[in-house]
Scaffold this motif. Structure first.
Motif, PDB file in Angstrom:
ATOM      1  N   SER A   1     -11.299  -4.326  -8.321  1.00 26.93           N
ATOM      2  CA  SER A   1     -11.225  -2.843  -7.797  1.00 26.93           C
ATOM      3  C   SER A   1     -12.510  -2.336  -7.929  1.00 26.93           C
ATOM      4  O   SER A   1     -12.949  -2.716  -8.905  1.00 26.93           O
ATOM      5  CB  SER A   1     -10.089  -2.364  -8.572  1.00 26.93           C
ATOM      6  OG  SER A   1     -10.541  -2.233  -9.938  1.00 26.93           O
TER       7      SER A   1
ATOM      8  N   TRP B   1      -3.793   3.132  -2.531  1.00 26.14           N
ATOM      9  CA  TRP B   1      -4.316   1.858  -2.052  1.00 26.14           C
ATOM     10  C   TRP B   1      -4.988   1.047  -3.139  1.00 26.14           C
ATOM     11  O   TRP B   1      -5.349   0.058  -2.745  1.00 26.14           O
ATOM     12  CB  TRP B   1      -5.112   2.009  -0.857  1.00 26.14           C
ATOM     13  CG  TRP B   1      -4.443   2.388   0.419  1.00 26.14           C
ATOM     14  CD1 TRP B   1      -3.084   2.679   0.671  1.00 26.14           C
ATOM     15  CD2 TRP B   1      -5.042   2.530   1.934  1.00 26.14           C
ATOM     16  NE1 TRP B   1      -2.922   3.308   1.965  1.00 26.14           N
ATOM     17  CE2 TRP B   1      -3.999   2.945   2.599  1.00 26.14           C
ATOM     18  CE3 TRP B   1      -6.398   2.009   2.466  1.00 26.14           C
ATOM     19  CZ2 TRP B   1      -4.034   3.095   4.046  1.00 26.14           C
ATOM     20  CZ3 TRP B   1      -6.312   2.137   3.652  1.00 26.14           C
ATOM     21  CH2 TRP B   1      -5.460   2.836   4.799  1.00 26.14           C
ATOM     22  N   ASN B   2      -4.963   1.571  -4.376  1.00 26.69           N
ATOM     23  CA  ASN B   2      -5.536   0.829  -5.289  1.00 26.69           C
ATOM     24  C   ASN B   2      -7.164   0.824  -5.184  1.00 26.69           C
ATOM     25  O   ASN B   2      -7.687  -0.046  -5.661  1.00 26.69           O
ATOM     26  CB  ASN B   2      -4.968  -0.362  -5.698  1.00 26.69           C
ATOM     27  CG  ASN B   2      -4.095  -0.016  -6.941  1.00 26.69           C
ATOM     28  OD1 ASN B   2      -4.399   0.610  -7.983  1.00 26.69           O
ATOM     29  ND2 ASN B   2      -2.876  -0.818  -6.950  1.00 26.69           N
TER      30      ASN B   2
ATOM     31  N   LEU C   1       0.856  -1.103  -0.085  1.00 31.79           N
ATOM     32  CA  LEU C   1       0.075   0.105   0.089  1.00 31.79           C
ATOM     33  C   LEU C   1       0.935   1.299  -0.007  1.00 31.79           C
ATOM     34  O   LEU C   1       2.138   1.307   0.495  1.00 31.79           O
ATOM     35  CB  LEU C   1      -0.788   0.007   1.208  1.00 31.79           C
ATOM     36  CG  LEU C   1      -1.810  -1.087   1.481  1.00 31.79           C
ATOM     37  CD1 LEU C   1      -2.811  -1.064   2.669  1.00 31.79           C
ATOM     38  CD2 LEU C   1      -2.836  -1.410   0.051  1.00 31.79           C
ATOM     39  N   ASP C   2       0.452   2.248  -0.589  1.00 30.97           N
ATOM     40  CA  ASP C   2       1.005   3.674  -0.537  1.00 30.97           C
ATOM     41  C   ASP C   2       2.425   3.321  -1.265  1.00 30.97           C
ATOM     42  O   ASP C   2       3.589   3.982  -0.517  1.00 30.97           O
ATOM     43  CB  ASP C   2       1.410   4.284   0.721  1.00 30.97           C
ATOM     44  CG  ASP C   2      -0.221   4.806   1.272  1.00 30.97           C
ATOM     45  OD1 ASP C   2      -0.578   5.295   0.351  1.00 30.97           O
ATOM     46  OD2 ASP C   2      -0.359   4.616   2.391  1.00 30.97           O
ATOM     47  N   ASN C   3       2.692   2.451  -2.232  1.00 33.33           N
ATOM     48  CA  ASN C   3       4.068   2.076  -2.634  1.00 33.33           C
ATOM     49  C   ASN C   3       4.260   2.986  -3.838  1.00 33.33           C
ATOM     50  O   ASN C   3       3.564   2.922  -4.778  1.00 33.33           O
ATOM     51  CB  ASN C   3       3.766   0.712  -3.201  1.00 33.33           C
ATOM     52  CG  ASN C   3       5.304   0.179  -3.575  1.00 33.33           C
ATOM     53  OD1 ASN C   3       6.102   0.767  -3.700  1.00 33.33           O
ATOM     54  ND2 ASN C   3       5.291  -1.230  -4.384  1.00 33.33           N
TER      55      ASN C   3
END
Lengths: 246, 383
Positions: free
Chosen positions: A214, A223-224, A177-179
């Motif tokens: 999604s 976070w997609n 996440l938050d990558n």
């Protein structure tokens, strides 16, 4: 055709007791029609995240969660017409994880439809998953409702095919996440074209239930909770009177 | 005008605690070390005479179909208010139920009654065993009312406690008196309480202290057998499937569960069914709440005096405290390698405790014996 019209307020009735019953989401979904005799239910399980440690050793808690969800689903009264396993059966997309998860899902007493999740996909781009569950996206009709599962966790080709030295790293990058190395989800042109053709065969008054990993929205990219081509997919769905995305 | 009279009510069966009696109303003056204040319902205040009446009722064998069984048959004071060493309780004509008698001690802190929580209060709970066919076996409560309305001793007591005679005496008054007696059985002051809450260094042995560390850490016991900074009830008042009983009926679960999901049963029907049908009994809380989370889930029992009340678990299926710890150490199966129940509660998992750690954990539980009952431990040791 009012008999077939969904009552939106009642469309998704999740049994609270079930939702709280497991670490996994297990929900009984009731499709409510103006004519109650036409109501039917299906069960929805997702996010097992079966994870191999080494060899035949898997993370016990995640195993127990899926075993429990399957056992609970088999007890549902009245029985659901079918089960949808949402997505993310595996944690790191390994064949072993998917095989083990599929073995557990086989104990379901019902016809089961599976949806692709990012954790199932990004190691071997869905090959192992496909051998177990078939096409990455498909549709079916049930009692006057058109059901669709979309593979909505794809992203740009360059990111998928060229950027990462190993498949394992690609898988790990997509799970974060938050990558800053991540990449937004999309349905992509090919799947949108398939969806357009699939929907062309469906009457505009037929209720549609679409399963997608999604959300077909743009909520939070980090976070997609995000689909890059959400607007295009929404446009395809817009002509239909009743659409629900799960 | 605070305390008019302070008396220790050993005579009325109060084991501990000083009771302040004000205008005939008794209230606990602070609970024993390690326990929170005693919750007393507004409509059933404690009173010395009421507690005493409750004790008499609890011991009256005439309230059973054979005249041989009283409440105290299964909740015997000399057995720490259980029927140890029976695995499951014996009612009239030696009929057996399906469950191991829980202690009355500190039962006041339980938010629901019975192993499956099917009763909401001590008052309500007291109604059911009288009319359960395998417990006291009465057809209805009438025979009890006939006795309490005519036996001069009871007539006098009910008049004095409730100001009621004749038909005004109902099961409400009977169960209120029994509940008042049970609420007076508030006990603690164990070596653990003196050590943890009283700062008494030498109250626990080295092994018991190590056992407590395991209890709150690797053993994960504290997750359900709650110990807090200022008090320990050793229960979370919740229901858990810990892999006991339910493991024996795995194949029958779909059929049994559907029976309960389909049929709306009355409280009485559930009450009879769970004590007379061994397999249905194992569904436990599910039979009451009908939620899958509760399949095979039994209420967390308290642990004070646990060393005195063998055998263990809701069905008395585990003989010793060591057997219990081994069961949990195996991750919710009594014999290592047995299949794990599909509905096992999430917190139950293999603990990887060594033999020595298991011994320490058992030693810790032996530090939960209430001094007034300690002689029972010695007697048990001789068996």
């Amino acid at each position: 055709m009012s008999d077939y019209r969904l009552n939106r307020r009642d469309f998704l009735k999740c049994a609270g007791a079930l939702a709280a019953a497991s670490c996994l989401t297990v929900s009984m979904v009731e499709l409510a029609f103006a004519d109650r005799r036409k109501n039917f239910t299906f069960a929805y399980i997702s996010d097992a995240h079966i994870q191999q440690i080494t060899g035949a050793n898997f993370v016990r808690n995640w195993n127990r969660g899926l075993i429990r969800a399957v056992a609970e689903t088999n007890l549902l009264t009245p029985k659901p017409d079918f089960v949808v396993f949402g997505d993310d059966l595996a944690q790191l997309g390994k064949k072993e994880e998917l095989d083990y998860g599929a073995e557990m899902l086989k104990k379901l007493d019902y016809k089961t439809y599976c949806v692709m999740g990012k954790h199932d996909y990004y190691l071997d781009l869905g090959d192992s998953w496909s051998k177990l569950f078939g096409p990455h996206y498909y549709s079916w009709d049930h009692k006057g409702v058109h059901f669709i599962t979309l593979n909505s966790i794809l992203t740009y080709d360059e990111w998928t095919h060229e950027r990462w030295p190993t498949a394992e790293q690609r898988m790990l990058e997509m799970t974060g996440l938050d990558n800053p190395n991540g990449s937004p989800f999309m349905v992509g042109e090919k799947r949108r074209e398939w969806l357009r053709k699939d929907l062309a065969k469906v009457d505009k008054e037929t209720p549609i239930v679409l399963f997608s990993h999604s959300p077909i929205q743009k909520i939070y990219k980090g976070w997609n909770f995000w689909t890059e081509d959400a607007e295009e997919v929404q446009a395809l769905l817009k002509p239909f009177e009743d659409v629900t995305v799960v | 005008m605070k305390a008019l009279l302070i008396c220790v009510l050993l005579g009325a069966g109060v084991l501990f605690g000083v009771i302040i009696v004000q205008g005939g109303v008794a209230q606990s003056e602070g609970p024993p070390l390690g326990l929170p204040p005693v919750p007393i319902p507004e409509d059933n205040p404690q009173a010395v005479a009421k507690i005493e009446l409750g004790k008499t009722l609890l011991n009256d064998k005439r309230f059973s179909a054979t005249g041989e069984v009283s409440c105290a048959t299964c909740h015997a004071e000399e057995k720490a208010f259980t029927d140890s060493p029976l695995t499951v309780s014996e009612g009239i004509n030696k009929l057996t139920g399906t469950r191991n008698a829980p202690t009355v001690l500190n039962g006041v802190y339980m938010e629901t009654m019975f192993w499956d929580g099917r009763s909401p209060s001590l008052e309500d709970q007291a109604l059911h065993p009288f009319v359960n066919p395998v417990e006291m076996g009465l057809e209805d409560h009438e025979p009890i009312l006939e006795i309490v309305r005519s036996d001069p001793k009871y007539v006098k007591a009910f008049k004095s406690v409730f100001g009621k005679t004749g038909k005004d005496v109902t099961m409400k008054e009977v169960t209120q008196a029994i509940a008042a007696f049970e609420r007076a059985q508030v006990v603690a002051n164990t070596p653990f309480d003196r050590w943890y809450y009283g700062g008494e260094e030498g109250a626990l042995t080295e092994s018991q202290r190590r056992g407590f560390e395991i209890f709150i850490n690797q053993g994960r016991c504290v997750s359900c057998h709650v110990v807090e900074q200022t008090q320990a009830l050793f229960t979370d008042n919740r229901f858990h499937n810990v892999g006991v009983g339910i493991n024996n009926i795995q194949k029958d679960i779909p059929r049994l569960a559907r029976e309960f999901l389909r049929a709306e049963a009355t409280a009485t029907e559930v009450n009879v069914k769970v004590l007379t049908d061994k397999k249905s009994s194992e569904l436990s809380r599910f039979a009451v709440a009908r939620t899958f989370d509760d399949l095979g889930a039994f209420k967390t029992p308290t642990l004070r005096n646990v060393a005195l009340t063998a055998p263990y678990m809701h069905d008395g299926s585990l003989e010793t405290l060591r057997d219990v710890v081994v069961h949990y150490n195996n991750g919710g199966v009594t014999n290592e390698g047995d299949p794990v129940n599909d509905f096992l509660s999430g917190g139950i998992r293999p603990l990887q405790l060594t033999d020595k750690e298991i011994d320490d954990l058992v030693a810790f539980m032996e530090a939960l014996t209430i001094p007034e009952f300690a002689h029972l431990a010695d007697e048990a040791g001789k068996k």
